[in-house]
Design a protein around this motif. Structure first.
Motif, PDB file in Angstrom:
ATOM      1  N   MET A 119       0.604  -1.740  -0.407  1.00 60.24           N
ATOM      2  CA  MET A 119       0.245   0.731  -0.252  1.00 60.24           C
ATOM      3  C   MET A 119       1.104   0.875   0.080  1.00 60.24           C
ATOM      4  SD  MET A 119      -2.931   0.881   3.119  1.00 60.24           S
ATOM      5  CE  MET A 119      -3.490  -0.724   2.068  1.00 60.24           C
ATOM      6  N   PRO A 120       0.931   1.916  -1.370  1.00 59.82           N
ATOM      7  CA  PRO A 120       1.656   3.470  -0.880  1.00 59.82           C
ATOM      8  C   PRO A 120       1.552   4.082   0.005  1.00 59.82           C
ATOM      9  CG  PRO A 120      -0.163   2.951  -2.820  1.00 59.82           C
ATOM     10  CD  PRO A 120       0.010   2.401  -2.181  1.00 59.82           C
ATOM     11  N   LEU A 146      -5.395  15.140  -1.314  1.00 57.18           N
ATOM     12  CA  LEU A 146      -5.459  13.672  -1.844  1.00 57.18           C
ATOM     13  C   LEU A 146      -5.686  13.501  -2.956  1.00 57.18           C
ATOM     14  CD1 LEU A 146      -5.460  10.800   0.171  1.00 57.18           C
ATOM     15  CD2 LEU A 146      -3.775  11.756   0.130  1.00 57.18           C
ATOM     16  N   THR A 147      -4.889  12.801  -4.655  1.00 60.22           N
ATOM     17  CA  THR A 147      -5.860  12.818  -5.739  1.00 60.22           C
ATOM     18  C   THR A 147      -6.307  12.173  -5.656  1.00 60.22           C
ATOM     19  OG1 THR A 147      -3.951  11.616  -6.853  1.00 60.22           O
ATOM     20  CG2 THR A 147      -3.797  14.143  -7.458  1.00 60.22           C
ATOM     21  N   VAL A 148      -7.853  12.340  -6.600  1.00 56.36           N
ATOM     22  CA  VAL A 148      -8.469  10.757  -6.968  1.00 56.36           C
ATOM     23  C   VAL A 148      -7.636   9.422  -7.060  1.00 56.36           C
ATOM     24  CG1 VAL A 148      -8.739  10.951  -9.082  1.00 56.36           C
ATOM     25  CG2 VAL A 148     -10.787  10.029  -7.697  1.00 56.36           C
ATOM     26  N   GLY A 149      -6.434   9.859  -7.729  1.00 52.25           N
ATOM     27  CA  GLY A 149      -6.084   8.365  -7.792  1.00 52.25           C
ATOM     28  C   GLY A 149      -4.904   7.704  -6.608  1.00 52.25           C
ATOM     29  N   GLN A 150      -4.509   8.912  -5.940  1.00 53.20           N
ATOM     30  CA  GLN A 150      -3.911   8.723  -4.487  1.00 53.20           C
ATOM     31  C   GLN A 150      -4.132   7.881  -3.448  1.00 53.20           C
ATOM     32  OE1 GLN A 150      -2.072  12.470  -4.090  1.00 53.20           O
ATOM     33  NE2 GLN A 150      -0.184  11.640  -4.177  1.00 53.20           N
ATOM     34  N   LEU A 151      -6.162   8.716  -3.396  1.00 59.45           N
ATOM     35  CA  LEU A 151      -7.364   7.570  -2.503  1.00 59.45           C
ATOM     36  C   LEU A 151      -7.384   6.523  -3.346  1.00 59.45           C
ATOM     37  CD1 LEU A 151      -9.266   8.846  -0.234  1.00 59.45           C
ATOM     38  CD2 LEU A 151     -10.626   9.679  -1.446  1.00 59.45           C
ATOM     39  N   SER A 152      -7.556   6.433  -4.597  1.00 60.80           N
ATOM     40  CA  SER A 152      -8.072   5.220  -5.052  1.00 60.80           C
ATOM     41  C   SER A 152      -6.240   4.278  -4.473  1.00 60.80           C
ATOM     42  CB  SER A 152      -8.194   5.147  -6.382  1.00 60.80           C
ATOM     43  OG  SER A 152      -8.083   3.970  -6.847  1.00 60.80           O
ATOM     44  N   ALA A 153      -5.387   4.461  -4.650  1.00 61.48           N
ATOM     45  CA  ALA A 153      -4.062   3.754  -4.567  1.00 61.48           C
ATOM     46  C   ALA A 153      -4.413   3.149  -3.059  1.00 61.48           C
ATOM     47  CB  ALA A 153      -3.581   4.265  -4.630  1.00 61.48           C
ATOM     48  N   ARG A 154      -4.594   4.238  -1.715  1.00 60.96           N
ATOM     49  CA  ARG A 154      -4.328   3.975  -0.454  1.00 60.96           C
ATOM     50  C   ARG A 154      -6.093   3.482   0.079  1.00 60.96           C
ATOM     51  NH1 ARG A 154      -2.358   2.799   3.477  1.00 60.96           N
ATOM     52  NH2 ARG A 154      -2.406   4.775   5.801  1.00 60.96           N
ATOM     53  N   SER A 207      -9.606  15.845   0.617  1.00 60.91           N
ATOM     54  CA  SER A 207      -8.956  15.871   2.320  1.00 60.91           C
ATOM     55  C   SER A 207      -8.264  14.448   2.974  1.00 60.91           C
ATOM     56  CB  SER A 207      -9.833  16.090   3.533  1.00 60.91           C
ATOM     57  OG  SER A 207     -10.702  15.805   3.640  1.00 60.91           O
ATOM     58  N   ARG A 208      -7.557  15.029   3.149  1.00 59.28           N
ATOM     59  CA  ARG A 208      -6.567  13.447   4.028  1.00 59.28           C
ATOM     60  C   ARG A 208      -7.783  12.149   4.604  1.00 59.28           C
ATOM     61  NH1 ARG A 208      -1.651  12.114   4.547  1.00 59.28           N
ATOM     62  NH2 ARG A 208      -0.658  10.465   5.821  1.00 59.28           N
ATOM     63  N   ASP A 209      -8.392  13.696   5.264  1.00 57.98           N
ATOM     64  CA  ASP A 209      -9.562  12.232   6.420  1.00 57.98           C
ATOM     65  C   ASP A 209     -10.833  11.342   5.226  1.00 57.98           C
ATOM     66  OD1 ASP A 209      -8.712  13.859   8.599  1.00 57.98           O
ATOM     67  OD2 ASP A 209     -10.204  15.458   8.677  1.00 57.98           O
ATOM     68  N   THR A 210     -10.488  12.288   4.329  1.00 58.69           N
ATOM     69  CA  THR A 210     -11.730  11.026   3.126  1.00 58.69           C
ATOM     70  C   THR A 210     -10.846  10.059   3.766  1.00 58.69           C
ATOM     71  OG1 THR A 210     -12.237  12.833   1.810  1.00 58.69           O
ATOM     72  CG2 THR A 210     -12.360  10.675   1.275  1.00 58.69           C
ATOM     73  N   LEU A 211      -9.778   9.194   3.330  1.00 59.08           N
ATOM     74  CA  LEU A 211      -9.235   7.903   3.515  1.00 59.08           C
ATOM     75  C   LEU A 211     -10.510   7.160   4.789  1.00 59.08           C
ATOM     76  CD1 LEU A 211      -5.721   7.862   3.292  1.00 59.08           C
ATOM     77  CD2 LEU A 211      -7.243   7.008   1.717  1.00 59.08           C
ATOM     78  N   ARG A 212     -10.977   7.585   6.033  1.00 59.64           N
ATOM     79  CA  ARG A 212     -11.052   6.726   7.082  1.00 59.64           C
ATOM     80  C   ARG A 212     -12.918   7.402   6.372  1.00 59.64           C
ATOM     81  NH1 ARG A 212     -10.629   8.494  12.944  1.00 59.64           N
ATOM     82  NH2 ARG A 212      -8.351   7.951  12.361  1.00 59.64           N
TER      83      ARG A 212
END
Length: 156
Positions: free
Chosen positions: A1-2, A11-19, A49-54
């Motif tokens: 996982m990157p 985050l870009t949509v690609g970064q959010l997707s990868a993560r 925003s980084r919070d979107t990961l959660r």
């Protein structure tokens, strides 16, 4: 996982997707349904925003246990804007969803237990179908496959 540097707050949509492990198309869908949000750059690119990961992790966990997206959206709407769900949020919401999940489990068990009965029915006689007509409630009004066609009508 990157890994994403702590210095990066968007985050870009690609970064959010990868993560997150969610497909880009799923992220766009979540956004269209109001589950997550992004801002647009001057070049019209999405930034999350980084919070979107959660939030995405929360959405995917709820989906895995069969919670409909509309119910997930309602749960997320109860949280203050842009706040990520906490462990306590998940505990509270999962407790509220427990009875709904228990009912689905009962339905699936009933389906599993009566699935072999379908081979004799062929859906031509709903008066004996334990899946479409549990308790033979429709057999008293009308028999046969016409009931399936007329299901939306109120007169029998």
């Amino acid at each position: 996982m990157p890994q994403i540097s702590e210095k990066i707050h968007e985050l870009t949509v690609g970064q959010l997707s990868a993560r997150s492990g969610a497909a880009v198309s799923a992220l766009h869908f979540y956004e269209s349904k109001g589950l997550i949000s992004s801002r647009r750059t001057s070049g019209n690119q999405r930034r999350y925003s980084r919070d979107t990961l959660r939030r995405v992790a929360f959405i995917r966990a709820a989906q895995r246990v069969g919670i409909p997206l509309a119910t997930i959206r309602e749960a997320l709407a109860e949280l203050p804007e842009e706040r990520t769900p906490t462990r306590e949020d998940w505990a509270r919401l999962s407790e509220a969803w427990r009875s709904e999940l228990d009912e689905r489990i009962k339905q699936l068990n009933r389906l599993r237990d009566h699935l072999t009965d379908c081979i004799g029915c062929g859906c031509l006689s709903l008066d004996t179908c334990v899946l479409s007509n549990p308790g033979d409630v429709f057999g008293e009004r009308r028999a046969g496959s016409r009931l399936m066609v007329d299901k939306g009508r109120t007169s029998a």
